[in-house]
Design a protein around this motif. Sequence first.
Motif, PDB file in Angstrom:
ATOM      1  N   TRP A  82       1.202  49.912  81.513  1.00  0.00           N
ATOM      2  CA  TRP A  82       1.224  48.458  81.578  1.00  0.00           C
ATOM      3  C   TRP A  82      -0.167  47.891  81.357  1.00  0.00           C
ATOM      4  CZ3 TRP A  82       5.522  45.348  82.444  1.00  0.00           C
ATOM      5  CH2 TRP A  82       6.721  46.055  82.642  1.00  0.00           C
TER       6      TRP A  82
ATOM      7  N   THR B 168      -1.123  38.898  85.161  1.00  0.00           N
ATOM      8  CA  THR B 168       0.070  39.084  84.332  1.00  0.00           C
ATOM      9  C   THR B 168       0.137  40.529  83.862  1.00  0.00           C
ATOM     10  OG1 THR B 168      -0.117  36.803  83.574  1.00  0.00           O
ATOM     11  CG2 THR B 168       1.297  38.278  82.282  1.00  0.00           C
TER      12      THR B 168
ATOM     13  N   THR C 130       2.259  43.229  81.495  1.00  0.00           N
ATOM     14  CA  THR C 130       3.207  43.368  80.385  1.00  0.00           C
ATOM     15  C   THR C 130       3.215  44.824  79.929  1.00  0.00           C
ATOM     16  OG1 THR C 130       1.493  42.712  78.810  1.00  0.00           O
ATOM     17  CG2 THR C 130       2.987  40.980  79.577  1.00  0.00           C
TER      18      THR C 130
ATOM     19  N   ASP D 122      10.196  42.717  81.861  1.00  0.00           N
ATOM     20  CA  ASP D 122       9.239  42.678  80.759  1.00  0.00           C
ATOM     21  C   ASP D 122       7.931  41.979  81.093  1.00  0.00           C
ATOM     22  OD1 ASP D 122      11.020  44.006  79.006  1.00  0.00           O
ATOM     23  OD2 ASP D 122      12.092  42.122  78.713  1.00  0.00           O
ATOM     24  N   LYS D 123       7.865  41.356  82.271  1.00  0.00           N
ATOM     25  CA  LYS D 123       6.633  40.677  82.670  1.00  0.00           C
ATOM     26  C   LYS D 123       6.716  40.291  84.137  1.00  0.00           C
ATOM     27  CE  LYS D 123       5.633  36.390  81.218  1.00  0.00           C
ATOM     28  NZ  LYS D 123       5.104  35.272  80.404  1.00  0.00           N
TER      29      LYS D 123
END
Length: 145
Positions: free
Chosen positions: A104, A91, A93, A21-22
């Motif tokens: 994403w 980052t 996500t 998820d990340k």
Amino acid sequence: MTEIPGLDGMLGVEHIEAGPDKVVARFEIGPQHLQPFGIPHGGVYCAVHESTASVAGHIWLQTVGKGVVVGTNNSTDFLRQAAPGDVITVTATPIHRGRSQQLWHVDSTDQDGRLVAQGQVRLANLDRDVPAEVLAQFADAYKKL
């Protein structure tokens, strides 16, 4: 350089979090990241965005079956100029994860938390096995997380 195989290793990227998820990665702007005018090359952000999203997409795809992901679109906007010595945190996500593709969102921030670049990376989910030697390198690079 880092232990990560491929371009990420050459760019000095290290992953500090990796899950379905990340994914969070980090690198320090150095001379190898600069374009001829002495500022960070936008292609560095594009490359790290795509690989960070791809790592996340691959990890997620393994939780729902098997296969490999490939980038099909990368749209990165450059919002603030970084400088040599700045530490950039990237980052990724998920926005959408489906049967045949994923989308994403990726943010790059500096050490002060300011947004330097942001983008979206679209991935295609391919129904094929990852070559064993590639899977071994991937596993070795991320086993510490």
